[in-house]
Every structure is written in structure tokens, then in C-alpha cells.
Design an enzyme around this catalytic site. Structure first.
Site, short mmCIF file in Angstrom:
data_model
loop_
_atom_site.label_atom_id
_atom_site.label_comp_id
_atom_site.label_asym_id
_atom_site.label_seq_id
_atom_site.Cartn_x
_atom_site.Cartn_y
_atom_site.Cartn_z
N SER A 29 0.83 -1.20 0.00
CA SER A 29 0.00 0.00 0.00
C SER A 29 0.87 1.25 0.00
O SER A 29 1.79 1.37 0.82
CB SER A 29 -0.88 -0.06 1.26
OG SER A 29 -1.63 1.10 1.43
N THR A 46 -15.32 7.68 -8.12
CA THR A 46 -16.45 8.29 -7.41
C THR A 46 -17.27 9.14 -8.37
O THR A 46 -16.76 9.59 -9.40
CB THR A 46 -15.94 9.19 -6.26
OG1 THR A 46 -17.07 9.68 -5.52
CG2 THR A 46 -15.18 10.40 -6.76
N LYS A 77 -16.77 13.74 -7.19
CA LYS A 77 -15.80 14.80 -7.48
C LYS A 77 -16.03 15.30 -8.91
O LYS A 77 -16.98 16.03 -9.14
CB LYS A 77 -14.40 14.30 -7.14
CG LYS A 77 -14.31 14.18 -5.61
CD LYS A 77 -13.20 13.40 -5.01
CE LYS A 77 -13.39 13.35 -3.49
NZ LYS A 77 -12.47 12.44 -2.80
N THR A 104 -28.92 0.58 2.18
CA THR A 104 -29.89 1.01 1.16
C THR A 104 -29.16 1.53 -0.07
O THR A 104 -28.18 2.27 0.06
CB THR A 104 -30.79 2.11 1.75
OG1 THR A 104 -31.48 1.56 2.88
CG2 THR A 104 -31.80 2.62 0.74
N THR A 119 -5.09 14.55 7.99
CA THR A 119 -5.22 14.44 6.53
C THR A 119 -3.84 14.56 5.87
O THR A 119 -3.55 13.88 4.89
CB THR A 119 -6.18 15.53 6.01
OG1 THR A 119 -7.39 15.46 6.77
CG2 THR A 119 -6.52 15.34 4.55
C1 LIG Z 1 -12.55 11.57 -1.67
C2 LIG Z 1 -11.73 10.33 -1.82
C3 LIG Z 1 -12.31 9.06 -1.69
C4 LIG Z 1 -13.72 8.90 -1.22
O1 LIG Z 1 -14.64 9.20 -2.21
P1 LIG Z 1 -16.10 9.70 -1.77
O2 LIG Z 1 -16.93 9.41 -2.94
O3 LIG Z 1 -15.97 11.15 -1.44
O4 LIG Z 1 -16.49 8.90 -0.57
C5 LIG Z 1 -11.55 7.95 -1.98
N1 LIG Z 1 -10.25 8.07 -2.36
C6 LIG Z 1 -9.65 9.28 -2.44
C7 LIG Z 1 -8.23 9.34 -2.86
C8 LIG Z 1 -10.37 10.43 -2.16
O5 LIG Z 1 -9.75 11.61 -2.20
#
Ligand SMILES: *Cc1c(COP(=O)(O)O)cnc(C)c1O
Length: 411
Positions: free
Chosen positions: A140, A248, A251, A281, A366
């Protein structure tokens, strides 16, 4: 009997964060369609102020795109608000099927699976994979997102962390690992807090040599990189070399929801074993209709990507001229390191209060302590005059050195 005072205990935990300057204060925004990246800030005292957003992940402005908004409206009018169940028990809607087909096509894979969020996708997919493979070892990257770390941890499999983007270290760890153990390399394409991009091809070469699976988080790249918005792997012609791509809708696509794509066998196993996929859900039809519209739109439209690329380049060029200490990654994310939590907060407070520029300070955990930063994102929706003004303000602040009395400004 414990004599703990629960109230005092939790208040103490929170005041520790305050002393450290890492207590999180949410900034309440009202984004109005047609005005993004400008928005209305609703202050704690009830008053309002117009601001420009500089830390949004709605990188392409798709959250406000008419194609997306209309798709959401149509779906909510046709199918209502909620999905009505888990995927297995009455919650698989036609939109789930359409979105998963669209994602398969996006990544040229046999199968795709949608989750509640990108976080849940990483946690669910990695925990299931690592638990299913006997004596699995995960490699990782040191800067992997919390959701990947959580997934790997909850599987309790063996894990080696390699130094960020360090191919020699990665290969050394693989070389030293038992030959016959199943292996997974988990990494990101665009790293969200440093803005650099992984050497994906070289990692795939190493994976092939040691027969390891590749798991790639493209959360900050889908929609934005590659001719159809498939991500950096698409841009570099490497889609077929990645076993599982995760992304995702939250974003670049402007909504919410997470997904993975890969071979039918692997995706079916995750579908069948991942707790975070099964026992919840499913996403509402309207969210998926919006996601589908966004993914399909960005497969063919390049205007948004071109605008973002232009804006990011313009911003980096001005930062360069102003000698602002930003991290020079290849991606669209521009981190400006301040190096101290309190100072970082002071900078962002001044920006929003005096100049109407909204950027959230990024603190530990973070990012590592001592590397606290502003993480600036020029979206497709910004105009050049927005960028001119931002850089003007930052330049003034950075030359006004007393602001950084207790900070080590790192380059
Ligand atoms: C934001 C993020 C996620 C999580 O995605 P979400 O749809 O916001 O839960 C996963 N991996 C990375 C690198 C991210 O920055």
C-alpha cells in the site's frame, strides 16, 4: 464502578484539538446554479457574504450542469425519491443497471459495481478481496486515502507500506515477500493532497513480474483525465493492465456515489462478499440518473476538461511568477504549504473574512504535521479574473511575512 464523567471526557478530547489548532469548523455554503464558483457564505452570526470557492471537488462544475440537473429532475419525477431497499431486496433500479453498463464501457471492463460512496467502495472492495484471498499480502502506498487503509485493516491481512511512489521500495518489498502468497498493490493515480501522479505503468510492470493484482483509486481523475474521462489509466493507455479501478461520482462527476470496475469474476465476488455493499440502502434513482448523465456527457464533451486544464495552467504560471511555494505535481490540484496548523487557519480566515476567498485549511491527520496546507482547485467554472484576484491576495499575504512568524514555510 467507573467514576468517569462522560461529558468532561469528550469536552476534553475536543479542547485538545482546539489547542492544536486542528478543530474543524465547517463553513456553510449556498451554491446557486449559474453562479459557481461564486457562492453565498452563511456565517455563524446569521449574516451572509458573497465568496469565491477555491477548494471544491466539483472540478468540472458538473454538479450544476443542465444535462445533469435535468436528468435528476426527470428521474425524481418518474421514480420518486428513494430506491426503497438494499441492492438485493428491491433496491436495484434500472438506473443502477444503466450506470454500471456505462462504467463498464468507460473502463473497457467486463463488470462494474456501484457503492454508496467512494469511501465505501474502497473499504468494501479491499476488505472483501484481502479477506477472500488466503494469506494475502497488500502493498500500500504511504499516501493512500483513509478509505483504502480502513479496508485493508479490517481484513486483518498482512500489509506493507511502501514509500510514496517509490518503485524501488515497492519492488524490494515484493521481492522479500513469500513467493506463493497472493498479492495486491493498492495505490492512487492522482494523490489528492500532494497533487502528484503515480508511475502507473511501472507499478503494473512490477505487479506483472510478481503476479500481484493491481487496485487503482482514480477518484481524483475520473471525468477529468483521458479522452473519455476514464482517468489517468485511460490517458496513458493502461486500462487493461489494472485489475480493479475505483472511482467516485462525488468529485469530477458532481454528485455522489462510488464504483469499481474489473473482471466479472472479481466484481461478482466483491458484490457477493462486501459487507458495505450488501447491508445498506442503495443510492436513489435520481442520483444515479444524474451520475449516468454526467459520465455519458464527459465521455464525449471535452469543453469542461479543456477549461479546467487552461485554468490550472494559468494558476500555476502565476504562482510560479509570484514564487509562491506550491507543490509542483502534474495534476490539477495545487497545494500551497504553510507548515503550521494555527498559521494555516489564520491565513484561510483572513482570506475569507477580508477577501471573500474560501479555502479550507488542510491539517493533520489528513496531511502530516508540519505540512499543513491550502489545497487549491481551479475548476472549469472559474474565470481568469478569479485566478488573478486569488494570486494577488496570496502574493500580498506571503510577502507580509509577520503572518508566518511561527511557521516554517516549506517549498
Ligand atoms: C474523496 C476520496 C475518496 C472517497 O470518495 P467519496 O466518494 O468522497 O467517498 C476515496 N479516495 C480518495 C483518494 C479520495 O480523495
Amino acid at each position: 464502578m467507573s467514576d468517569i464523567n462522560y461529558d468532561d471526557f469528550f469536552a476534553q478530547k475536543v479542547s485538545e484539538l482546539k489547542e492544536d489548532g486542528r478543530y474543524r469548523v465547517f463553513t456553510t455554503m449556498e451554491r446557486v446554479v449559474g453562479r459557481f464558483p461564486e457562492a453565498i457564505w452563511h456565517k455563524e452570526d446569521g449574516s451572509q457574504k458573497d465568496v469565491t470557492i477555491w477548494c471544491s471537488n466539483d472540478y468540472l462544475g458538473m454538479g450544476h450542469h443542465p444535462v445533469v440537473i435535468n436528468a435528476v429532475k426527470d428521474a425524481v419525477e418518474r421514480c420518486g425519491a428513494g430506491a426503497g431497499g438494499t441492492r438485493n431486496i428491491s433496491g436495484t433500479t434500472i438506473y443502477h443497471k444503466l450506470v454500471e453498463d456505462s462504467l463498464k464501457d468507460l473502463h473497457q471492463k467486463e463488470a462494474a459495481l456501484v457503492f454508496s460512496s467512494g469511501y465505501v467502495a474502497n473499504e468494501g472492495a479491499l476488505s472483501a478481496l484481502c479477506r477472500l484471498l488466503p494469506d494475502c499480502i497488500v502493498f500500500s502506498d504511504a499516501l493512500n486515502h483513509a478509505s483504502m487503509i480502513h479496508g485493508i485493516k479490517s481484513s486483518r491481512c498482512a500489509k506493507f507500506v511502501y514509500q510514496h511512489n517509490d518503485l524501488d521500495h515497492l519492488e524490494q518489498l515484493l521481492k522479500d515477500a513469500p513467493k506463493d502468497a497472493p498479492k495486491i498493490i493498492a495505490f492512487e493515480s492522482v494523490y489528492s493532497m500532494d497533487g502528484d501522479i503515480a508511475p502507473i505503468k511501472e507499478i503494473c510492470d512490477i505487479a506483472e513480474k510478481y503476479n500481484a493484482m493491481t487496485y487503482l483509486d482514480e477518484v481524483h481523475a475520473v471525468g477529468m483525465y483521458g479522452p473519455r474521462g476514464g482517468g489517468v489509466a485511460e490517458e496513458r493507455g493502461l486500462l487493461d493492465r489494472i485489475d480493479i479501478i475505483e472511482g467516485t461520482f462525488g468529485k469530477g462527476y458532481g454528485l455522489m456515489g462510488g464504483f469499481i470496475t474489473g473482471k466479472e469474476s472479481v466484481i461478482d465476488a466483491i458484490r457477493s462478499y462486501a459487507s458495505g455493499f450488501i447491508f445498506t440502502t442503495s443510492l436513489p434513482p435520481a442520483v444515479l440518473a444524474g451520475a449516468l448523465a454526467s459520465v455519458e456527457h464527459l465521455k464525449v464533451s471535452r469543453i469542461e476538461r479543456q477549461r479546467q486544464i487552461r485554468n490550472v495552467k494559468y494558476m500555476k504560471d502565476l504562482f510560479e511568477k509570484a514564487q509562491l511555494p506550491y507543490l509542483k505535481g502534474e495534476s490539477h490540484i495545487v497545494p500551497l504549504v504553510v507548515g503550521d496548523a494555527k498559521c494555516c487557519k489564520q491565513v484561510t480566515d483572513t482570506m475569507i473574512n477580508q477577501h471573500g476567498l474560501y479555502v479550507q485549511p488542510i491539517n493533520y491527520p489528513t496531511v502530516p504535521k508540519g505540512t499543513e496546507r491550502l489545497r487549491l482547485t481551479a475548476t472549469a467554472s472559474h474565470e481568469l479574473h478569479h485566478i488573478d484576484r486569488l494570486v494577488g491576495v496570496l502574493e500580498d499575504m506571503w510577502s507580509n511575512t509577520h503572518m508566518f512568524a511561527n511557521a516554517s514555510i516549506a517549498a
